[in-house]
Scaffold this motif. Structure first.
Motif, PDB file in Angstrom:
ATOM      1  N   HIS A 160      45.907   6.039  -0.025  1.00 33.03           N
ATOM      2  CA  HIS A 160      47.203   6.208   0.464  1.00 33.03           C
ATOM      3  C   HIS A 160      46.880   5.985   1.972  1.00 33.03           C
ATOM      4  O   HIS A 160      47.964   6.245   2.942  1.00 33.03           O
ATOM      5  CB  HIS A 160      48.247   7.258   0.096  1.00 33.03           C
ATOM      6  CG  HIS A 160      48.129   7.225  -1.218  1.00 33.03           C
ATOM      7  ND1 HIS A 160      49.078   6.321  -2.084  1.00 33.03           N
ATOM      8  CD2 HIS A 160      47.842   8.324  -2.121  1.00 33.03           C
ATOM      9  CE1 HIS A 160      49.144   6.715  -3.274  1.00 33.03           C
ATOM     10  NE2 HIS A 160      48.460   7.842  -3.260  1.00 33.03           N
ATOM     11  N   ASP A 210      49.749   1.931  -3.711  1.00 32.48           N
ATOM     12  CA  ASP A 210      48.995   1.919  -4.944  1.00 32.48           C
ATOM     13  C   ASP A 210      47.849   2.823  -5.004  1.00 32.48           C
ATOM     14  O   ASP A 210      47.025   2.767  -4.397  1.00 32.48           O
ATOM     15  CB  ASP A 210      48.608   0.309  -5.145  1.00 32.48           C
ATOM     16  CG  ASP A 210      47.975   0.338  -6.591  1.00 32.48           C
ATOM     17  OD1 ASP A 210      47.654   1.164  -7.299  1.00 32.48           O
ATOM     18  OD2 ASP A 210      47.490  -0.895  -6.830  1.00 32.48           O
ATOM     19  N   ARG A 211      48.022   3.694  -6.147  1.00 28.78           N
ATOM     20  CA  ARG A 211      46.883   4.900  -6.146  1.00 28.78           C
ATOM     21  C   ARG A 211      45.623   4.370  -6.522  1.00 28.78           C
ATOM     22  O   ARG A 211      44.496   4.951  -6.202  1.00 28.78           O
ATOM     23  CB  ARG A 211      47.287   5.974  -6.834  1.00 28.78           C
ATOM     24  CG  ARG A 211      48.541   5.964  -7.540  1.00 28.78           C
ATOM     25  CD  ARG A 211      48.556   7.364  -8.471  1.00 28.78           C
ATOM     26  NE  ARG A 211      47.623   8.402  -8.137  1.00 28.78           N
ATOM     27  CZ  ARG A 211      47.759   9.517  -8.672  1.00 28.78           C
ATOM     28  NH1 ARG A 211      48.449   9.766  -9.340  1.00 28.78           N
ATOM     29  NH2 ARG A 211      46.869  10.420  -8.389  1.00 28.78           N
ATOM     30  N   GLU A 212      45.494   2.917  -7.062  1.00 28.71           N
ATOM     31  CA  GLU A 212      44.374   2.411  -7.801  1.00 28.71           C
ATOM     32  C   GLU A 212      43.841   1.451  -6.610  1.00 28.71           C
ATOM     33  O   GLU A 212      42.424   0.924  -6.514  1.00 28.71           O
ATOM     34  CB  GLU A 212      44.703   1.593  -8.746  1.00 28.71           C
ATOM     35  CG  GLU A 212      45.151   2.312 -10.149  1.00 28.71           C
ATOM     36  CD  GLU A 212      44.295   3.198 -10.661  1.00 28.71           C
ATOM     37  OE1 GLU A 212      43.099   3.114 -10.717  1.00 28.71           O
ATOM     38  OE2 GLU A 212      44.958   4.380 -11.015  1.00 28.71           O
ATOM     39  N   PHE A 213      44.569   1.351  -5.432  1.00 30.37           N
ATOM     40  CA  PHE A 213      43.843   0.437  -4.344  1.00 30.37           C
ATOM     41  C   PHE A 213      42.624   1.218  -3.841  1.00 30.37           C
ATOM     42  O   PHE A 213      42.861   2.357  -3.204  1.00 30.37           O
ATOM     43  CB  PHE A 213      45.194   0.255  -3.379  1.00 30.37           C
ATOM     44  CG  PHE A 213      44.364  -0.652  -2.232  1.00 30.37           C
ATOM     45  CD1 PHE A 213      44.513  -1.792  -2.437  1.00 30.37           C
ATOM     46  CD2 PHE A 213      43.931  -0.077  -1.014  1.00 30.37           C
ATOM     47  CE1 PHE A 213      43.807  -2.990  -1.273  1.00 30.37           C
ATOM     48  CE2 PHE A 213      43.386  -0.964  -0.010  1.00 30.37           C
ATOM     49  CZ  PHE A 213      43.286  -2.346  -0.156  1.00 30.37           C
ATOM     50  N   ASN A 233      47.518  -2.340   0.419  1.00 29.24           N
ATOM     51  CA  ASN A 233      48.400  -1.585  -0.377  1.00 29.24           C
ATOM     52  C   ASN A 233      48.325  -0.065  -0.574  1.00 29.24           C
ATOM     53  O   ASN A 233      47.630   0.499  -1.497  1.00 29.24           O
ATOM     54  CB  ASN A 233      48.399  -2.170  -1.630  1.00 29.24           C
ATOM     55  CG  ASN A 233      49.795  -1.616  -2.549  1.00 29.24           C
ATOM     56  OD1 ASN A 233      50.585  -0.644  -1.960  1.00 29.24           O
ATOM     57  ND2 ASN A 233      49.935  -2.199  -3.791  1.00 29.24           N
ATOM     58  N   ASN A 234      48.624   0.835   0.305  1.00 32.79           N
ATOM     59  CA  ASN A 234      48.595   2.148   0.260  1.00 32.79           C
ATOM     60  C   ASN A 234      49.481   2.914  -0.605  1.00 32.79           C
ATOM     61  O   ASN A 234      49.537   4.214  -0.565  1.00 32.79           O
ATOM     62  CB  ASN A 234      48.816   2.803   1.958  1.00 32.79           C
ATOM     63  CG  ASN A 234      47.244   2.550   2.678  1.00 32.79           C
ATOM     64  OD1 ASN A 234      46.024   2.732   1.882  1.00 32.79           O
ATOM     65  ND2 ASN A 234      47.368   2.174   3.672  1.00 32.79           N
TER      66      ASN A 234
END
Length: 145
Positions: free
Chosen positions: A49, A98-101, A95-96
């Motif tokens: 994030h 998206d937790r998977e980013f 893409n902050n």
């Protein structure tokens, strides 16, 4: 005025912290120029994030303490200047939300953008992504699960 030149692309992988597991390994794109101008590294840095894009001019990943391995992707299909390359790569989204980013996702997406713009072939893209995945899985502490 900067002159467009050939550009060689590599994926640089660094050992993970605090332990060397695939999920903690850092990845970046490393670019060297045919005109012998200083190499650059472009990568997503930060934490979930809160990632940002970093461009490190005159950077050689293999001189970094945590450097594990570089995967040779290949040469871009057409010449570019340093500024054109940095601008193009900076258009790869971070893409902050998206937790998977993470940096690994960013590298894959950046290679995909290079392929979509016909700067890399499909084979070069696959070489980069497959090589990165292989080196990530070679993390020394991976059996600790």
């Amino acid at each position: 005025m900067a002159t467009a030149t050939s550009i060689d692309v590599r994926v640089a992988v660094f050992r993970g912290e605090p332990i060397d597991q695939a999920q903690w390994r850092h990845t970046a794109l490393s670019f060297s120029f045919g005109d012998q101008s200083p190499p650059i590294v472009i990568h997503a840095v930060g934490s979930p994030h809160a990632f940002t894009l970093e461009v490190k001019q005159n950077c050689r990943p293999e001189s970094e303490v945590k450097f594990a391995q570089a995967i040779q992707v290949g040469q871009l299909r057409g010449p570019m200047t340093n500024a054109e390359l940095v601008f193009f790569m900076s258009q790869t989204p971070i893409n902050n939300l998206d937790r998977e980013f993470n940096c690994q996702v960013w590298v894959e997406q950046a290679l995909a953008r290079l392929k979509a713009a016909n700067h890399l072939t499909g084979e070069q893209y696959e070489r980069g992504v497959d090589g990165m995945t292989t080196v990530l899985m070679e993390a020394t502490d991976e059996e600790m699960d």
